[in-house]
Design a protein around this motif. Structure first.
Motif, PDB file in Angstrom:
ATOM      1  N   UNK A  65      -2.166 -58.443  94.031  1.00 46.60           N
ATOM      2  CA  UNK A  65      -1.088 -59.582  93.970  1.00 46.60           C
ATOM      3  C   UNK A  65      -0.304 -59.319  95.782  1.00 46.60           C
ATOM      4  N   UNK A  66      -0.601 -57.795  96.083  1.00 49.46           N
ATOM      5  CA  UNK A  66       0.246 -57.679  97.020  1.00 49.46           C
ATOM      6  C   UNK A  66      -0.320 -57.681  98.065  1.00 49.46           C
ATOM      7  N   UNK A  67      -1.754 -57.639  98.505  1.00 52.65           N
ATOM      8  CA  UNK A  67      -2.199 -57.676  99.482  1.00 52.65           C
ATOM      9  C   UNK A  67      -2.151 -59.512  99.810  1.00 52.65           C
ATOM     10  N   UNK A  68      -1.975 -60.095  98.663  1.00 48.73           N
ATOM     11  CA  UNK A  68      -1.945 -61.899  99.412  1.00 48.73           C
ATOM     12  C   UNK A  68      -1.388 -63.022  98.567  1.00 48.73           C
ATOM     13  N   UNK A  69      -0.461 -63.317 100.376  1.00 48.89           N
ATOM     14  CA  UNK A  69       0.333 -64.394  99.713  1.00 48.89           C
ATOM     15  C   UNK A  69       0.130 -65.091  99.407  1.00 48.89           C
ATOM     16  N   UNK A  70       0.585 -65.967  98.363  1.00 48.22           N
ATOM     17  CA  UNK A  70       0.009 -66.956  97.143  1.00 48.22           C
ATOM     18  C   UNK A  70      -0.181 -68.231  97.430  1.00 48.22           C
ATOM     19  N   UNK A  71       0.893 -68.761  99.042  1.00 49.68           N
ATOM     20  CA  UNK A  71      -0.055 -70.440  99.440  1.00 49.68           C
ATOM     21  C   UNK A  71      -1.129 -69.830 100.034  1.00 49.68           C
ATOM     22  N   UNK A  97      -1.356 -49.037  92.954  1.00 52.30           N
ATOM     23  CA  UNK A  97      -0.198 -48.250  93.849  1.00 52.30           C
ATOM     24  C   UNK A  97      -0.176 -47.446  95.001  1.00 52.30           C
ATOM     25  N   UNK A  98      -1.197 -46.803  95.095  1.00 54.28           N
ATOM     26  CA  UNK A  98      -1.284 -45.719  95.316  1.00 54.28           C
ATOM     27  C   UNK A  98      -1.983 -45.854  97.090  1.00 54.28           C
ATOM     28  N   UNK A  99      -2.582 -47.419  96.756  1.00 48.82           N
ATOM     29  CA  UNK A  99      -3.589 -47.799  97.811  1.00 48.82           C
ATOM     30  C   UNK A  99      -2.861 -49.162  98.654  1.00 48.82           C
ATOM     31  N   UNK A 100      -1.663 -49.184  97.288  1.00 47.49           N
ATOM     32  CA  UNK A 100      -0.813 -50.426  98.222  1.00 47.49           C
ATOM     33  C   UNK A 100       0.204 -49.282  99.005  1.00 47.49           C
ATOM     34  N   UNK A 101       0.641 -48.280  98.329  1.00 51.53           N
ATOM     35  CA  UNK A 101       1.285 -47.609  99.764  1.00 51.53           C
ATOM     36  C   UNK A 101       0.236 -47.197 101.018  1.00 51.53           C
ATOM     37  N   UNK A 102      -0.311 -47.340 100.801  1.00 52.61           N
ATOM     38  CA  UNK A 102      -1.826 -46.832 102.127  1.00 52.61           C
ATOM     39  C   UNK A 102      -1.468 -47.686 102.712  1.00 52.61           C
ATOM     40  N   UNK A 104       0.953 -50.522 102.885  1.00 51.87           N
ATOM     41  CA  UNK A 104       2.656 -50.823 103.296  1.00 51.87           C
ATOM     42  C   UNK A 104       3.088 -52.176 102.763  1.00 51.87           C
ATOM     43  N   UNK A 105       2.165 -52.680 101.924  1.00 49.57           N
ATOM     44  CA  UNK A 105       2.309 -53.231 100.645  1.00 49.57           C
ATOM     45  C   UNK A 105       2.684 -53.244  99.547  1.00 49.57           C
ATOM     46  N   UNK A 106       3.105 -51.890  99.198  1.00 53.07           N
ATOM     47  CA  UNK A 106       4.413 -51.975  98.128  1.00 53.07           C
ATOM     48  C   UNK A 106       5.337 -52.190  97.742  1.00 53.07           C
ATOM     49  N   UNK A 107       5.379 -53.282  96.989  1.00 53.54           N
ATOM     50  CA  UNK A 107       7.468 -53.598  95.808  1.00 53.54           C
ATOM     51  C   UNK A 107       7.700 -53.103  94.986  1.00 53.54           C
ATOM     52  N   UNK A 108       9.595 -52.867  94.778  1.00 52.11           N
ATOM     53  CA  UNK A 108       9.906 -52.939  93.806  1.00 52.11           C
ATOM     54  C   UNK A 108       9.633 -53.249  92.671  1.00 52.11           C
ATOM     55  N   UNK A 109       9.048 -54.182  92.663  1.00 53.99           N
ATOM     56  CA  UNK A 109       8.716 -54.555  91.228  1.00 53.99           C
ATOM     57  C   UNK A 109       7.275 -55.375  91.197  1.00 53.99           C
ATOM     58  N   UNK A 110       6.825 -54.572  91.016  1.00 50.53           N
ATOM     59  CA  UNK A 110       4.681 -54.776  90.667  1.00 50.53           C
ATOM     60  C   UNK A 110       4.926 -55.995  89.438  1.00 50.53           C
ATOM     61  N   UNK A 111       5.669 -56.209  88.199  1.00 47.23           N
ATOM     62  CA  UNK A 111       5.549 -56.995  87.586  1.00 47.23           C
ATOM     63  C   UNK A 111       6.104 -58.251  87.437  1.00 47.23           C
ATOM     64  N   UNK A 112       7.324 -58.347  89.024  1.00 42.53           N
ATOM     65  CA  UNK A 112       7.968 -59.186  88.767  1.00 42.53           C
ATOM     66  C   UNK A 112       6.652 -60.130  90.258  1.00 42.53           C
ATOM     67  N   UNK A 113       6.354 -59.723  91.174  1.00 41.20           N
ATOM     68  CA  UNK A 113       5.405 -60.097  92.006  1.00 41.20           C
ATOM     69  C   UNK A 113       4.109 -60.493  91.480  1.00 41.20           C
ATOM     70  N   UNK A 114       3.677 -59.858  90.156  1.00 40.15           N
ATOM     71  CA  UNK A 114       2.562 -60.713  89.784  1.00 40.15           C
ATOM     72  C   UNK A 114       2.818 -61.499  88.813  1.00 40.15           C
ATOM     73  N   UNK A 115       3.863 -61.604  88.365  1.00 38.42           N
ATOM     74  CA  UNK A 115       4.062 -63.119  87.278  1.00 38.42           C
ATOM     75  C   UNK A 115       4.159 -64.140  88.727  1.00 38.42           C
ATOM     76  N   UNK A 116       5.049 -63.514  89.451  1.00 32.42           N
ATOM     77  CA  UNK A 116       5.158 -64.781  90.032  1.00 32.42           C
ATOM     78  C   UNK A 116       4.937 -65.444  91.697  1.00 32.42           C
ATOM     79  N   UNK A 117       3.738 -64.380  91.214  1.00 32.49           N
ATOM     80  CA  UNK A 117       2.474 -64.677  92.031  1.00 32.49           C
ATOM     81  C   UNK A 117       1.401 -65.773  91.067  1.00 32.49           C
TER      82      UNK A 117
END
Length: 279
Positions: A65-71, A97-102, A104-117
């Motif tokens: 989810x952090x790498x993909x804009x939902x639209x 999460x280590x990859x997402x930080x690599x 620059x795509x880590x987010x404060x709440x992966x749970x919220x991002x996944x649910x909203x995506x």
């Protein structure tokens, strides 16, 4: 009960076309492609596999989810679903999460991002106009010009208890990683808590014969560390063809809807042929 096969990330991308074509004639239900950082993109892999096959469902397992804009993700999935109706399944996960930080795509709440995506992607695929001002996703009056008549199922690729419950709330299915033994499946289904129709996909290493490829041995050791178990406790469809088939059946009998086997090495389809014959 469905049998799927994963196109392993270490296989050269140009092998996907003959791999997919052979699977299409073997009688398996699914071909699963992956999206791990630095390997290959799952949407382009799925598009390629769908274009060269006629029957198998192609599963994306999974896009982070952090790498993909939902639209944009909904646009890509809708395009594939219109071109190949009824033959796509889309897995979305938190991302490593280590990859997402690599990147620059880590987010404060992966749970919220996944649910909203997942929530917004599913709504867009249904042809709805979406406005969402969430904790992680912000959409303002977005809709698809060409929504699919048959929206593809959206599954969550998750493993931890809170994420499994999230999947049960917002997704149409759940993808669990390689190595989980059948005894854990009832507890996983309980945590998901979804009503009928929620698909459970289990990825499973496949090795028919006595000689495990070295690449698989290393991968199993890494998976064991991820799961917090000893390598010998990683559940696999392994041994003779009959024994591997019995392991697949154990997962089905425990409540898994789709077992997606992951053969590795220089000739992965030889393992699949033997498994299919035994099943």
């Amino acid at each position: 009960m469905r049998l799927g096969v994963m196109f392993d990330r270490d296989l050269a991308p140009e092998l996907l076309v003959p791999f997919a074509r052979e699977l299409d004639g073997l009688g398996v239900a699914d071909l699963w492609v992956v999206e791990d950082l630095g390997w290959t993109g799952a949407v382009s892999s799925a598009a390629t596999a769908l274009a060269v096959t006629e029957r198998v469902r192609v599963g994306i397992g999974i896009t982070p989810a952090p790498l993909r804009n939902p639209a944009l993700l909904a646009m890509e999935l809708a395009n594939l679903a219109r071109l190949h109706p009824g033959r796509l399944a889309a897995g979305i996960g938190h991302g490593v999460q280590d990859w997402m930080r690599q990147v620059g795509a880590a987010v404060p709440s992966p749970m919220a991002l996944l649910e909203e995506t997942i929530t917004s992607v599913r709504a867009l695929l249904r042809g709805e106009t979406v406005t969402l001002r969430g904790r992680a996703v912000h959409l303002d009056g977005i809709s698809l010009v060409h929504p699919p008549a048959e929206p593809p199922p959206v599954l969550a690729g998750v493993v931890k208890p809170r994420s499994l419950a999230l999947s049960g709330r917002v997704a149409e299915g759940t993808i669990i990683p390689e190595g989980l033994e059948p005894a854990r499946v009832p507890g996983i289904l309980e945590r998901i808590g979804a009503s009928g129709g929620h698909e459970l996909v289990a990825f499973t290493f496949l090795c028919v014969g006595d000689d495990m490829p070295e690449v698989m041995r290393r991968t199993v050791e890494g998976q064991a560390a991820f799961l917090g178990v000893a390598p010998e406790d990683v559940f696999m469809a392994a041994g003779s063809a009959k024994e591997a088939a019995a392991r697949v059946r154990e997962l089905w009998e425990a409540g898994v809807t789709t077992v997606a086997v992951r053969p590795m090495g220089d000739d992965p389809l030889s393992h699949v042929r033997e498994l299919v014959a035994a099943l």
